[in-house]
Design an enzyme around this catalytic site. Structure first.
Site, PDB file in Angstrom:
ATOM      1  N   THR A   1       4.672   1.094  -4.553  1.00  0.00           N
ATOM      2  CA  THR A   1       4.240  -0.282  -4.817  1.00  0.00           C
ATOM      3  C   THR A   1       4.281  -0.618  -6.302  1.00  0.00           C
ATOM      4  O   THR A   1       4.581  -1.748  -6.675  1.00  0.00           O
ATOM      5  CB  THR A   1       2.823  -0.521  -4.240  1.00  0.00           C
TER       6      THR A   1
ATOM      7  N   GLU B   1       0.818  -1.208   0.000  1.00  0.00           N
ATOM      8  CA  GLU B   1       0.000   0.000   0.000  1.00  0.00           C
ATOM      9  C   GLU B   1       0.859   1.269   0.000  1.00  0.00           C
ATOM     10  O   GLU B   1       0.461   2.294   0.541  1.00  0.00           O
ATOM     11  CB  GLU B   1      -0.943  -0.011   1.199  1.00  0.00           C
ATOM     12  N   CYS B   2       1.997   1.220  -0.614  1.00  0.00           N
ATOM     13  CA  CYS B   2       2.957   2.322  -0.641  1.00  0.00           C
ATOM     14  C   CYS B   2       2.883   3.041  -1.992  1.00  0.00           C
ATOM     15  O   CYS B   2       2.492   2.460  -2.997  1.00  0.00           O
ATOM     16  CB  CYS B   2       4.365   1.725  -0.440  1.00  0.00           C
ATOM     17  N   GLY B   3       3.284   4.288  -2.004  1.00  0.00           N
ATOM     18  CA  GLY B   3       3.348   5.026  -3.258  1.00  0.00           C
ATOM     19  C   GLY B   3       4.333   4.408  -4.244  1.00  0.00           C
ATOM     20  O   GLY B   3       4.238   4.638  -5.447  1.00  0.00           O
TER      21      GLY B   3
END
Length: 159
Positions: free
Chosen positions: A39, A35-37
């Site tokens: 990803t 759920e990371c920028g």
């Protein structure tokens, strides 16, 4: 001298994986999160895996929930997400810590005082390029895109 091959890590399926299995290969170790920028870098990591397949190269993904709680799922969820969204076929390991007292020994080795890169992991998708002898060659911060590593990987594979 400590090398990558001195460590074990648990795979997403729960099996213990001696990293000795990667002896003689150039490897890229990455702490990942769903759920990371960053990803979307899973796609680029898979492209590296595919491009260098059969040439003695492996990408190894290590999910981590230490940065903004961006890897909240369990092993099954992580595996399903990575496969369905990005077609990830490179090895993924069980969720672990990369910093602090609970850091996995592998990640303590990567960032310890006598490593070439002695500072804590700042965020998801920090990458470590390891040569075929199991030694850390280079660290890349999260904003470095996987395609930017191609030349460095080629140099190591040519050795």
């Amino acid at each position: 001298m400590t090398t990558l091959y001195d460590f074990n890590a648990r795979r997403l399926d729960g099996s213990e994986q001696p990293l000795e299995a990667y002896r003689g290969q150039v490897t890229l170790l990455v702490n990942t999160a769903s759920e990371c920028g960053y990803t979307r870098q899973y796609a680029g990591l898979q492209e590296l895996h595919d491009f260098f397949a059969g040439q003695g190269f492996a990408v190894l993904g290590f999910p981590c929930n230490q940065f903004g709680g961006q890897e909240p799922g369990g092993e099954t969820e992580i595996a399903e997400f990575c496969q369905s969204r990005f077609g990830v076929a490179f090895p993924l390991f069980a969720k672990l810590d990369v910093n602090g007292d609970g850091a996995h020994p592998l990640w303590r080795w990567l960032t310890q005082a006598d490593s070439p890169h002695p500072h804590p992991i700042k965020w998801n998708f920090t990458k470590f390029l390891i040569d075929a002898r199991g030694r850390v060659v280079k660290r890349y911060e999260p904003a470095v895109e996987p395609h930017e590593l191609v030349d460095d990987i080629k140099v190591l594979l040519a050795r």
